[in-house]
Write an enzyme that holds these catalytic residues in place. Structure first.
Site, short mmCIF file in Angstrom:
data_model
loop_
_atom_site.label_atom_id
_atom_site.label_comp_id
_atom_site.label_asym_id
_atom_site.label_seq_id
_atom_site.Cartn_x
_atom_site.Cartn_y
_atom_site.Cartn_z
N ARG A 73 -9.29 6.88 7.77
CA ARG A 73 -9.17 5.39 7.45
C ARG A 73 -8.77 4.60 8.58
O ARG A 73 -8.27 4.88 9.61
CB ARG A 73 -7.85 5.63 6.52
CG ARG A 73 -7.09 4.19 5.90
CD ARG A 73 -5.78 4.57 5.27
NE ARG A 73 -5.24 3.46 4.84
CZ ARG A 73 -4.01 3.03 4.96
NH1 ARG A 73 -3.36 3.52 6.09
NH2 ARG A 73 -3.57 2.07 4.02
N GLU A 164 -0.33 -2.24 1.08
CA GLU A 164 1.00 -2.14 0.76
C GLU A 164 1.26 -3.48 0.17
O GLU A 164 2.18 -4.28 0.46
CB GLU A 164 2.10 -1.74 1.52
CG GLU A 164 1.69 -0.41 2.22
CD GLU A 164 2.79 0.32 2.94
OE1 GLU A 164 3.03 1.44 3.02
OE2 GLU A 164 3.38 -0.62 3.54
N GLU A 266 -1.58 6.91 2.32
CA GLU A 266 -0.34 7.00 3.60
C GLU A 266 0.37 7.99 3.21
O GLU A 266 1.35 7.91 2.31
CB GLU A 266 0.33 5.63 3.89
CG GLU A 266 -0.68 4.72 4.54
CD GLU A 266 0.27 3.25 5.04
OE1 GLU A 266 1.46 3.54 5.24
OE2 GLU A 266 -0.28 2.21 5.01
#
Length: 369
Positions: A73, A164, A266
């Site tokens: 990522r 996020e 994450e």
């Protein structure tokens, strides 16, 4: 003897049913066994080294691949102060990763710096744009990076349109206090991704992976607005985001409620309480989550537990996980603040390489998936 054997098998079955995550009884290997390595390019430029579990110096990407990881990522900022985490580094690292057979998730922050639930700051170059121009900028930036990847033969496999985005993106225009603005900006990113490659999966990513109320509120609104996506992405840090049981319940619920696969983009856990760069660590507890000490063994066990929870999502909708930030070791100058080369990173005790730059056991645990 036969009766004893039967009784032992029954006992084993009861123990597995009572403790499925610890037992590792999920259906097969995870599709995604990944790591965020956004810090790698800068670390290498500043002299960072990486060693395999036997202490031999080598390419961090190759070390991770040989351990069984199959995905990386990489985040993208628009115009960061230090010139890193831009298209330039993404292209270079992607070329290396794809040559090793690794797949690629690209994470667009749509900012010059960190974007997360507490801050979704516009890039300076986009600050004064009217909304229609801002939406076009999202499309153009997304398309530019992804098309460059495609043209060099390293097409992205997955793409996050935002990072996020609990409260939306590109505040205030894309704040989800006005869902129409959020939807329009996410739609621009989605369209750019699919124009480059219809096979690339679009991920919408929230933090607080144990908060089912947040996820239901957010994705119910997304459905009402017609927001398009392929995969639900979550951050889950056990020392911030609730219990493992709450995380498991949320994963299972959202996968079923929205009919989408889920991926933990994450997660992390410390392997030590020590410090390697004279910058305070973010997590300093000797046992950040009950039962899992901040040791190499505790790190391995916690991440294995998260992997088992993802693997157990019904109907095969649990794709896998990425650790964050696997290669962010204590290299001087590779700090948290891109505008301040004197800053440290506060995270080196959660990397997958120890303070001697050697691969930790958790790397192989994740690779076995």
């Amino acid at each position: 003897m036969k009766r004893i054997l039967t009784a032992l098998l029954l006992l084993a079955a009861v123990l597995v049913a009572a403790h499925p995550a610890q037992a590792g009884t999920g259906p097969g290997r995870l599709q995604i066994r990944g790591a965020d390595i956004s810090s790698l390019a800068k670390s290498e430029a500043l002299g960072g080294l990486y060693r395999d579990s036997r202490g031999r110096t080598g390419d961090a990407l190759r070390i991770m691949s040989q351990a069984g990881l199959n995905y990386i990522r990489l985040k993208v900022w628009v115009n960061p102060a230090d010139g890193y985490n831009t298209k330039t580094q993404v292209l270079a690292v992607a070329r290396r990763a794809k040559a090793l057979g690794l797949r690629l998730l690209v994470d667009f922050h749509y900012s010059d710096t960190w974007a997360d639930p507490g801050k979704q700051f516009k890039p300076a170059a986009w600050e004064a744009m009217p909304f229609d121009q801002l939406r076009q900028a999202v499309y153009d930036h997304t398309y530019d990076v992804l098309d460059a990847l495609r043209r060099q033969g390293t097409t992205a496999d997955m793409v996050q349109v935002g990072n996020e985005i609990n409260g939306g993106l590109l505040w205030p225009d894309g704040s989800n206090s006005s869902w129409a603005g959020t939807a329009a900006l996410l739609g621009a990113g989605y369209d750019a991704v699919k124009r480059v490659s219809s096979a690339t999966k679009v991920v919408l990513h929230l933090a607080n992976g144990g908060d089912n109320g947040l996820y239901r509120w957010w994705f119910d609104n997304a459905a009402a607005q017609g927001i398009r996506y392929d995969v639900i992405g979550l951050s889950y840090y056990p020392f911030w985001h609730g219990t493992l049981e709450a995380f498991q319940a949320n994963l299972n619920d959202v996968a079923a409620r929205y009919g989408k696969p889920v991926v933990v983009v994450e997660t992390a856990y410390p392997f030590t309480t020590g410090d390697d760069d004279n910058w305070p660590n973010i997590i300093t507890s000797a046992e950040p989550y009950p039962g899992y000490p901040a040791t190499p063994q505790g790190q391995s066990a916690l991440l294995a537990r998260v992997a088992d929870i993802v693997r157990a999502v019904p109907n095969g909708r649990g794709l896998g996980l990425f650790t964050w930030e696997a290669t962010w070791t204590g290299v001087r100058g590779n700090g948290w603040d891109p505008a301040d080369p004197a800053s440290g990173n506060g995270w080196e005790n959660q990397a997958l390489f120890d303070f001697g730059d050697r691969a930790l056991p958790a790397l192989s645990v994740l690779g076995r998936g």
